[in-house]
Write a protein that holds these residues in place. Structure first.
Motif, PDB file in Angstrom:
ATOM      1  N   ALA A  41      50.311  34.370  32.016  1.00 19.20           N
ATOM      2  CA  ALA A  41      50.904  35.644  31.580  1.00 19.20           C
ATOM      3  C   ALA A  41      50.646  36.759  32.589  1.00 19.20           C
ATOM      4  O   ALA A  41      51.049  37.897  32.352  1.00 19.20           O
ATOM      5  CB  ALA A  41      50.349  36.015  30.201  1.00 19.20           C
ATOM      6  N   ASP A  42      50.010  36.427  33.727  1.00 16.58           N
ATOM      7  CA  ASP A  42      49.836  37.437  34.784  1.00 16.58           C
ATOM      8  C   ASP A  42      51.177  38.009  35.210  1.00 16.58           C
ATOM      9  O   ASP A  42      51.260  39.144  35.680  1.00 16.58           O
ATOM     10  CB  ASP A  42      49.155  36.807  36.018  1.00 16.58           C
ATOM     11  CG  ASP A  42      47.740  36.344  35.721  1.00 16.58           C
ATOM     12  OD1 ASP A  42      47.257  36.597  34.605  1.00 16.58           O
ATOM     13  OD2 ASP A  42      47.139  35.711  36.602  1.00 16.58           O
ATOM     14  N   SER A  81      48.183  28.293  33.327  1.00 16.74           N
ATOM     15  CA  SER A  81      47.751  28.624  31.964  1.00 16.74           C
ATOM     16  C   SER A  81      48.206  27.528  31.021  1.00 16.74           C
ATOM     17  O   SER A  81      49.409  27.276  30.884  1.00 16.74           O
ATOM     18  CB  SER A  81      48.349  29.959  31.524  1.00 16.74           C
ATOM     19  OG  SER A  81      48.218  30.101  30.128  1.00 16.74           O
ATOM     20  N   SER A  82      47.240  26.882  30.375  1.00 16.15           N
ATOM     21  CA  SER A  82      47.615  25.817  29.438  1.00 16.15           C
ATOM     22  C   SER A  82      48.350  26.405  28.237  1.00 16.15           C
ATOM     23  O   SER A  82      49.292  25.803  27.713  1.00 16.15           O
ATOM     24  CB  SER A  82      46.369  25.053  28.981  1.00 16.15           C
ATOM     25  OG  SER A  82      45.411  25.931  28.448  1.00 16.15           O
ATOM     26  N   LYS A  83      47.949  27.611  27.828  1.00 15.51           N
ATOM     27  CA  LYS A  83      48.656  28.255  26.707  1.00 15.51           C
ATOM     28  C   LYS A  83      50.082  28.596  27.131  1.00 15.51           C
ATOM     29  O   LYS A  83      51.022  28.460  26.358  1.00 15.51           O
ATOM     30  CB  LYS A  83      47.910  29.513  26.273  1.00 15.51           C
ATOM     31  CG  LYS A  83      46.785  29.246  25.269  1.00 15.51           C
ATOM     32  CD  LYS A  83      46.746  30.323  24.228  1.00 15.51           C
ATOM     33  CE  LYS A  83      45.829  30.097  23.043  1.00 15.51           C
ATOM     34  NZ  LYS A  83      45.026  28.945  22.898  1.00 15.51           N
ATOM     35  N   GLY A 119      45.366  37.313  39.286  1.00 13.41           N
ATOM     36  CA  GLY A 119      44.526  36.834  38.183  1.00 13.41           C
ATOM     37  C   GLY A 119      43.068  36.615  38.518  1.00 13.41           C
ATOM     38  O   GLY A 119      42.291  36.165  37.679  1.00 13.41           O
ATOM     39  N   GLY A 120      42.685  36.936  39.783  1.00 16.29           N
ATOM     40  CA  GLY A 120      41.274  36.758  40.157  1.00 16.29           C
ATOM     41  C   GLY A 120      40.849  35.305  40.086  1.00 16.29           C
ATOM     42  O   GLY A 120      41.686  34.383  40.153  1.00 16.29           O
ATOM     43  N   ASN A 121      39.534  35.083  39.932  1.00 16.25           N
ATOM     44  CA  ASN A 121      39.060  33.693  39.949  1.00 16.25           C
ATOM     45  C   ASN A 121      39.447  32.907  38.697  1.00 16.25           C
ATOM     46  O   ASN A 121      39.343  31.690  38.670  1.00 16.25           O
ATOM     47  CB  ASN A 121      37.552  33.621  40.216  1.00 16.25           C
ATOM     48  CG  ASN A 121      36.759  34.432  39.226  1.00 16.25           C
ATOM     49  OD1 ASN A 121      37.251  34.716  38.133  1.00 16.25           O
ATOM     50  ND2 ASN A 121      35.544  34.826  39.589  1.00 16.25           N
ATOM     51  N   ALA A 122      39.919  33.634  37.667  1.00 19.71           N
ATOM     52  CA  ALA A 122      40.388  32.919  36.474  1.00 19.71           C
ATOM     53  C   ALA A 122      41.651  32.109  36.763  1.00 19.71           C
ATOM     54  O   ALA A 122      41.967  31.157  36.052  1.00 19.71           O
ATOM     55  CB  ALA A 122      40.665  33.907  35.345  1.00 19.71           C
ATOM     56  N   ARG A 123      42.386  32.495  37.784  1.00 17.50           N
ATOM     57  CA  ARG A 123      43.614  31.762  38.164  1.00 17.50           C
ATOM     58  C   ARG A 123      43.440  31.081  39.514  1.00 17.50           C
ATOM     59  O   ARG A 123      44.373  31.016  40.323  1.00 17.50           O
ATOM     60  CB  ARG A 123      44.802  32.726  38.232  1.00 17.50           C
ATOM     61  CG  ARG A 123      45.032  33.542  36.989  1.00 17.50           C
ATOM     62  CD  ARG A 123      45.427  32.723  35.769  1.00 17.50           C
ATOM     63  NE  ARG A 123      45.830  33.607  34.689  1.00 17.50           N
ATOM     64  CZ  ARG A 123      45.846  33.266  33.413  1.00 17.50           C
ATOM     65  NH1 ARG A 123      45.465  32.053  33.035  1.00 17.50           N
ATOM     66  NH2 ARG A 123      46.243  34.117  32.495  1.00 17.50           N
ATOM     67  N   ARG A 124      42.237  30.618  39.764  1.00 17.22           N
ATOM     68  CA  ARG A 124      41.963  29.856  40.976  1.00 17.22           C
ATOM     69  C   ARG A 124      41.230  28.567  40.597  1.00 17.22           C
ATOM     70  O   ARG A 124      40.697  28.425  39.514  1.00 17.22           O
ATOM     71  CB  ARG A 124      41.090  30.691  41.931  1.00 17.22           C
ATOM     72  CG  ARG A 124      41.849  31.718  42.763  1.00 17.22           C
ATOM     73  CD  ARG A 124      42.779  31.075  43.790  1.00 17.22           C
ATOM     74  NE  ARG A 124      42.189  29.865  44.381  1.00 17.22           N
ATOM     75  CZ  ARG A 124      41.207  29.863  45.287  1.00 17.22           C
ATOM     76  NH1 ARG A 124      40.742  30.994  45.744  1.00 17.22           N
ATOM     77  NH2 ARG A 124      40.715  28.720  45.746  1.00 17.22           N
ATOM     78  N   GLY A 126      40.706  24.378  40.053  1.00 19.73           N
ATOM     79  CA  GLY A 126      41.291  23.480  39.054  1.00 19.73           C
ATOM     80  C   GLY A 126      42.799  23.334  39.194  1.00 19.73           C
ATOM     81  O   GLY A 126      43.326  23.083  40.283  1.00 19.73           O
ATOM     82  N   VAL A 145      44.599  40.046  44.633  1.00 15.82           N
ATOM     83  CA  VAL A 145      43.411  40.741  44.105  1.00 15.82           C
ATOM     84  C   VAL A 145      42.185  39.993  44.640  1.00 15.82           C
ATOM     85  O   VAL A 145      42.083  38.768  44.505  1.00 15.82           O
ATOM     86  CB  VAL A 145      43.432  40.782  42.568  1.00 15.82           C
ATOM     87  CG1 VAL A 145      42.103  41.287  42.017  1.00 15.82           C
ATOM     88  CG2 VAL A 145      44.560  41.698  42.091  1.00 15.82           C
ATOM     89  N   GLN A 147      39.172  39.289  44.096  1.00 18.35           N
ATOM     90  CA  GLN A 147      38.310  38.330  43.402  1.00 18.35           C
ATOM     91  C   GLN A 147      38.881  36.912  43.441  1.00 18.35           C
ATOM     92  O   GLN A 147      38.141  35.937  43.373  1.00 18.35           O
ATOM     93  CB  GLN A 147      38.102  38.770  41.951  1.00 18.35           C
ATOM     94  CG  GLN A 147      36.936  38.084  41.293  1.00 18.35           C
ATOM     95  CD  GLN A 147      37.093  38.026  39.788  1.00 18.35           C
ATOM     96  OE1 GLN A 147      38.179  37.780  39.260  1.00 18.35           O
ATOM     97  NE2 GLN A 147      36.004  38.256  39.086  1.00 18.35           N
TER      98      GLN A 147
END
Lengths: 183, 373
Positions: A41-42, A81-83, A119-124, A126, A145, A147
């Protein structure tokens, strides 16, 4: 010249040389199509930034070839994003196929791709990195960004491919370089 | 008396004594800890006021009302959907015990799945409680289960079929309140509780609703705000505001085809804007190692540090640990940011509250400073 002064002078000189060689971000045209690579959703945050900059941009999470009609610039926001995939009702492989097809078509139509990784490290790492690499290697400019680039993942691609990159500290700070690309 | 008779009597007495001690311990699980609402509490009710089918059951739970007396929006905050996620519960307790409503009103239910506070998950070695230090001594809080107590709903089906969508989940999820919405007045124990919550949201005309959670560091949906599509603008503005405070939240859209969850069904069946927030809690993860109160409070796990360094998975774990203050603070900041964003968009129907600690205050002063006892 004292040793400390020499060090500072050397640092400034080297920085100036590096800066002079860093490629320009360039100028791009509107209308813009904003889409996701990984269905995070970014993309909605980038939509908000585009609105703030009063850009002529349409956002389609599941953009396909037909959506490229009349488009002058394609902004792709990578991040898994799995969701998001669940919401779209598709698998990770389906999404990768869609994005690969879109990137290929944009290249064939000479529609420049701009990558915005916010999304920073949340979207990095994996499952995100496959999407990040695909878009980073196929874009004309990146806004990142910081991060999300702590491991210099995007810096390395930028240097290897000669793709200009602008790094910002926060998502909201990405609005300004984004606006500059189109003004 | 023969020797083996004496042995039998001794063994029987020891068994009876152990049974008596165990029964006291078991009974303690069903005793709720006291909560101390702020002086601005307007009234208290019970969830069964909205659906009598759960009256006098373990599903019934207290509902706290904070009414400013000035017209405005209504906010509903739920803690304890999953009582094994302590930051969600503690955040709701801090809000309950510190809130000052200034415009509109706030409804708080700290123990949303009250039954799940009366047991822990088998084979997980979770402690039954944890303690927070306060000026007046330690205060004890229950650490419960993700699911309704099997004493209240049993047996689990092999496959749980969500009503009315027909979506299928594992049988265990039949006792998960966050797979039971919109619930049913004639359904299972958990579905009845879910139904009562839906009735409350509708009857009280809730504008903004929160469901506070935690998840294991390896779960993809972490440090996130999950939003219904109609809540998108509020979620996005909130995330930008939180980022300016130095708190990163990822936006996660509630899938339309993922049924039974609060962020989906509260939004589909009522006019509320629902939000579910997640923090990273090592005590819930598969890699957590020694499971004790220390891990709940300090969130320090060497295993997660190593796992993060391998880079094999995305692990949402800070090297200094995921302390409870940090996790609760994130929930409180998220709670406020969403209210602020809602107010910017709905200028004719705003809500204003005060009295809550900011993230940095909570981290610096500790949770105990904000507990009334």
């Amino acid at each position: 010249m004292k040793k400390q002064s020499f060090k500072i002078f050397s640092f400034i000189a080297i920085s100036a040389i590096l800066f002079s060689f860093s490629p320009e971000m360039g100028k791009y045209e509107q209308p813009i199509l904003i889409t996701s690579a990984g269905q995070s959703a970014d993309v909605k945050l980038v939509k908000l930034l585009a609105k703030k900059q009063e850009l002529n941009a349409e956002t389609k999470l599941m953009a396909d070839l037909s959506d490229l009609e009349g488009i002058k610039t394609l902004i792709i926001v990578p991040g898994f994003s799995s969701k998001g995939l669940g919401a779209a009702g598709i698998s990770q492989q389906d999404e990768m196929t869609r994005v690969e097809t879109l990137v290929k078509a944009a290249n064939e139509k000479n529609i420049p791709i701009v990558m915005m990784h916010i999304g920073g490290n949340a979207r990095r790492g994996g499952q995100s990195d496959g999407f990040c690499r695909l878009i980073a290697e196929n874009c004309k400019a990146m806004i990142v960004v910081a991060q999300g680039n702590e491991d210099d993942f995007f810096t390395r691609i930028s240097e290897e491919k000669g793709i200009p990159m602008e790094s910002v500290e926060k998502i909201s700070f990405a609005a300004e370089p984004m606006g500059k690309l189109f003004k | 008396m023969k020797k083996h008779h004496i042995s039998a009597i001794v063994i029987s007495l020891i068994t009876i004594l152990a049974g008596i001690i165990a029964s006291f311990e078991f009974h303690k699980l069903h005793v709720s800890e006291s909560l101390y609402p702020s002086e601005r509490l307007s009234s208290e009710g019970m969830l069964s006021d909205y659906f009598s089918g759960i009256k006098d059951t373990n599903g019934d739970t207290k509902v706290y009302f904070f009414d400013s007396g000035k017209p405005g929006a209504t906010v509903f905050l739920a803690g304890g959907t999953h009582p094994n996620e302590p930051a969600g519960y503690l955040a709701s307790v801090i809000i309950l015990e510190n809130l000052i409503p200034e415009k509109g009103r706030v409804i708080v239910i700290p123990r949303l799945n009250n039954s799940a506070f009366t047991c822990t998950d088998p084979m997980e070695a979770f402690p039954q409680s944890f303690h927070i230090d306060t000026d007046k001594g330690p205060r004890k809080f229950r650490f419960g289960s993700r699911a309704t107590n099997p004493l209240d709903q049993w047996p689990d089906p092999l496959v749980y079929s969500h009503k009315p969508s027909g979506q299928q989940y594992s049988g265990l999820e039949s006792r998960n309140l966050n797979r039971a919405y919109p619930g049913s007045p004639k359904g299972t124990f958990t579905e009845k509780v879910a139904y009562a919550i839906m009735q409350m949201i509708e009857k009280e005309e809730v504008d903004i609703s929160y469901d506070l959670h935690e998840a294991a560091p390896e779960i993809p949906i972490i440090n996130a705000i999950v939003y219904h599509e109609k809540s998108e603008d509020i979620a996005m503005y909130s995330i930008l505001e939180l980022e300016m405070e130095g708190l990163q939240f990822t936006p996660e859209l509630s899938p339309k085809n993922f049924h039974g969850l609060s962020h989906r069904e509260w939004g589909d069946y009522t006019k509320t804007y629902p939000f579910l927030m997640e923090t990273s809690s090592p005590v819930q993860g598969r890699l957590r190692g020694k499971t004790n109160e220390e891990l709940i409070l300090n969130g320090v796990s060497e295993n997660y540090k190593i796992a993060k360094e391998t880079g094999a998975l995305r692990i949402a774990y800070r090297d200094e640990g995921e302390q409870l203050e940090h996790r609760v603070g994130r929930h409180l900041s998220g709670f406020m940011a969403i209210i602020n964003s809602y107010n910017e968009i709905h200028i004719d129907n705003t809500v204003k509250i005060s009295g809550l600690p900011a993230y940095q205050e909570l981290v610096e002063n500790g949770i105990g400073k904000y507990l009334n006892n």
